[in-house]
Design a protein around this motif. Structure first.
Motif, PDB file in Angstrom:
ATOM      1  N   UNK A  18       0.764  -1.239   0.108  1.00  0.00           N
ATOM      2  CA  UNK A  18       0.055  -0.133   0.050  1.00  0.00           C
ATOM      3  C   UNK A  18       0.843   1.132   0.081  1.00  0.00           C
ATOM      4  N   UNK A  19       1.910   1.080   0.862  1.00  0.00           N
ATOM      5  CA  UNK A  19       3.001   2.321   0.679  1.00  0.00           C
ATOM      6  C   UNK A  19       3.507   2.733  -0.614  1.00  0.00           C
ATOM      7  N   UNK A  20       3.468   1.735  -1.416  1.00  0.00           N
ATOM      8  CA  UNK A  20       3.923   2.034  -3.087  1.00  0.00           C
ATOM      9  C   UNK A  20       2.645   2.054  -4.098  1.00  0.00           C
ATOM     10  N   UNK A  21       1.427   2.291  -3.338  1.00  0.00           N
ATOM     11  CA  UNK A  21       0.437   2.637  -4.206  1.00  0.00           C
ATOM     12  C   UNK A  21      -0.403   1.721  -4.824  1.00  0.00           C
ATOM     13  N   UNK A  22      -0.191   0.263  -4.218  1.00  0.00           N
ATOM     14  CA  UNK A  22      -0.875  -0.887  -5.009  1.00  0.00           C
ATOM     15  C   UNK A  22      -2.108  -1.084  -3.982  1.00  0.00           C
ATOM     16  N   UNK A  23      -3.195  -1.523  -4.748  1.00  0.00           N
ATOM     17  CA  UNK A  23      -4.588  -2.035  -3.827  1.00  0.00           C
ATOM     18  C   UNK A  23      -4.214  -3.433  -3.693  1.00  0.00           C
ATOM     19  N   UNK A  24      -4.437  -3.793  -2.262  1.00  0.00           N
ATOM     20  CA  UNK A  24      -4.099  -5.081  -1.750  1.00  0.00           C
ATOM     21  C   UNK A  24      -5.533  -5.719  -1.242  1.00  0.00           C
ATOM     22  N   UNK A  25      -5.577  -7.136  -1.815  1.00  0.00           N
ATOM     23  CA  UNK A  25      -6.693  -7.781  -0.980  1.00  0.00           C
ATOM     24  C   UNK A  25      -6.016  -8.851  -0.258  1.00  0.00           C
ATOM     25  N   UNK A  26      -6.586  -9.151   0.702  1.00  0.00           N
ATOM     26  CA  UNK A  26      -6.051 -10.157   1.655  1.00  0.00           C
ATOM     27  C   UNK A  26      -6.953 -11.518   1.992  1.00  0.00           C
ATOM     28  N   UNK A  27      -6.083 -12.720   2.068  1.00  0.00           N
ATOM     29  CA  UNK A  27      -7.075 -13.748   2.273  1.00  0.00           C
ATOM     30  C   UNK A  27      -6.337 -14.728   3.360  1.00  0.00           C
ATOM     31  N   UNK A  28      -7.115 -15.213   4.066  1.00  0.00           N
ATOM     32  CA  UNK A  28      -6.565 -16.118   5.318  1.00  0.00           C
ATOM     33  C   UNK A  28      -5.892 -17.560   4.873  1.00  0.00           C
ATOM     34  N   UNK A  29      -6.593 -18.063   3.818  1.00  0.00           N
ATOM     35  CA  UNK A  29      -6.155 -19.405   3.523  1.00  0.00           C
ATOM     36  C   UNK A  29      -6.541 -19.508   1.933  1.00  0.00           C
ATOM     37  N   UNK A  30      -6.176 -20.487   1.315  1.00  0.00           N
ATOM     38  CA  UNK A  30      -6.547 -21.000   0.010  1.00  0.00           C
ATOM     39  C   UNK A  30      -8.190 -20.932  -0.379  1.00  0.00           C
ATOM     40  N   UNK A  31      -9.020 -21.249   0.645  1.00  0.00           N
ATOM     41  CA  UNK A  31     -10.367 -21.330   0.262  1.00  0.00           C
ATOM     42  C   UNK A  31     -10.962 -19.871   0.214  1.00  0.00           C
ATOM     43  N   UNK A  32     -10.589 -19.271   1.157  1.00  0.00           N
ATOM     44  CA  UNK A  32     -10.588 -17.971   1.149  1.00  0.00           C
ATOM     45  C   UNK A  32     -10.460 -17.108   0.072  1.00  0.00           C
ATOM     46  N   UNK A  33      -9.046 -17.404  -0.509  1.00  0.00           N
ATOM     47  CA  UNK A  33      -8.655 -16.654  -1.520  1.00  0.00           C
ATOM     48  C   UNK A  33      -9.418 -17.044  -2.797  1.00  0.00           C
ATOM     49  N   UNK A 103      11.363  -8.585   2.353  1.00  0.00           N
ATOM     50  CA  UNK A 103      11.366  -7.269   2.330  1.00  0.00           C
ATOM     51  C   UNK A 103      10.545  -6.277   1.526  1.00  0.00           C
ATOM     52  N   UNK A 104      10.251  -5.216   1.643  1.00  0.00           N
ATOM     53  CA  UNK A 104       9.513  -4.424   0.736  1.00  0.00           C
ATOM     54  C   UNK A 104       9.923  -4.320  -0.713  1.00  0.00           C
ATOM     55  N   UNK A 105      11.198  -4.203  -0.662  1.00  0.00           N
ATOM     56  CA  UNK A 105      11.788  -4.077  -2.101  1.00  0.00           C
ATOM     57  C   UNK A 105      11.643  -5.580  -3.069  1.00  0.00           C
ATOM     58  N   UNK A 106      11.662  -6.752  -2.445  1.00  0.00           N
ATOM     59  CA  UNK A 106      11.555  -7.841  -2.782  1.00  0.00           C
ATOM     60  C   UNK A 106       9.981  -7.988  -3.433  1.00  0.00           C
ATOM     61  N   UNK A 107       9.063  -7.668  -2.603  1.00  0.00           N
ATOM     62  CA  UNK A 107       7.772  -7.777  -3.019  1.00  0.00           C
ATOM     63  C   UNK A 107       7.268  -6.746  -4.154  1.00  0.00           C
ATOM     64  N   UNK A 108       7.916  -5.650  -4.273  1.00  0.00           N
ATOM     65  CA  UNK A 108       7.711  -4.475  -5.116  1.00  0.00           C
ATOM     66  C   UNK A 108       8.316  -4.713  -6.454  1.00  0.00           C
ATOM     67  N   UNK A 109       9.509  -5.561  -6.513  1.00  0.00           N
ATOM     68  CA  UNK A 109      10.132  -6.048  -7.586  1.00  0.00           C
ATOM     69  C   UNK A 109       9.284  -7.122  -8.311  1.00  0.00           C
ATOM     70  N   UNK A 110       8.883  -7.933  -7.432  1.00  0.00           N
ATOM     71  CA  UNK A 110       7.919  -8.925  -7.941  1.00  0.00           C
ATOM     72  C   UNK A 110       6.742  -8.215  -8.644  1.00  0.00           C
ATOM     73  N   UNK A 111       5.899  -7.297  -8.126  1.00  0.00           N
ATOM     74  CA  UNK A 111       4.740  -6.406  -8.620  1.00  0.00           C
ATOM     75  C   UNK A 111       5.244  -5.837  -9.999  1.00  0.00           C
ATOM     76  N   UNK A 112       6.512  -5.095  -9.755  1.00  0.00           N
ATOM     77  CA  UNK A 112       6.941  -4.444 -11.036  1.00  0.00           C
ATOM     78  C   UNK A 112       7.066  -5.686 -12.126  1.00  0.00           C
TER      79      UNK A 112
END
Length: 128
Positions: A18-33, A103-112
């Motif tokens: 979110x700090x990087x401007x992404x819209x984020x959806x959360x799920x607790x497990x595979x069924x929820x997801x 870390x934040x950088x790893x997540x954002x690199x994957x998003x990019x």
């Protein structure tokens, strides 16, 4: 979308993204997801491997077998960093494997790397 049974991991990933401007959806497990994926159509899915009921490998396989979502990038999250675990993730259809703690950088690199440009006119947020 971030799928993890750990509230701490879900919230950390959510804050980083979110700090990087992404819209984020959360799920607790595979069924929820699986129900939320249909509603939210995320551009990238981060999924923990070790979850109750439906683990990350099973969740990834179900996502990739669905013709509607088989091109959606799935990135495995795990504290396991063995060759077997990475290979099993690839066999399930994952596009990348990140080791916890991330870390934040790893997540954002994957998003990019994997996120499609947002179709929301005027929005700088990237759905994840």
């Amino acid at each position: 979308m971030v799928i993890d049974d750990s509230n701490t991991i879900r919230r950390s990933a959510e804050i980083f993204l979110r700090q990087s401007g992404c819209t984020v959806f959360l799920a607790e497990d595979g069924f929820d997801a699986l129900s939320k994926i249909t509603s939210h159509l995320p551009d990238v899915i981060f999924v923990d491997i070790m979850m109750p009921r439906l683990d990350g490998y099973q969740t990834c396989t179900l996502i990739k077998r669905n013709p509607r979502f088989n091109t959606t990038p799935v990135i495995m999250l795990s504290s396991k960093d063995g060759l077997f675990d990475r290979a099993r993730g690839r066999m399930a259809g994952s596009d990348q494997y990140l080791t916890k703690p991330f870390n934040q950088s790893e997540l954002l690199d994957a998003v990019r790397l994997y996120a499609r440009p947002s179709g929301n006119a005027g929005s700088t947020e990237q759905p994840t």
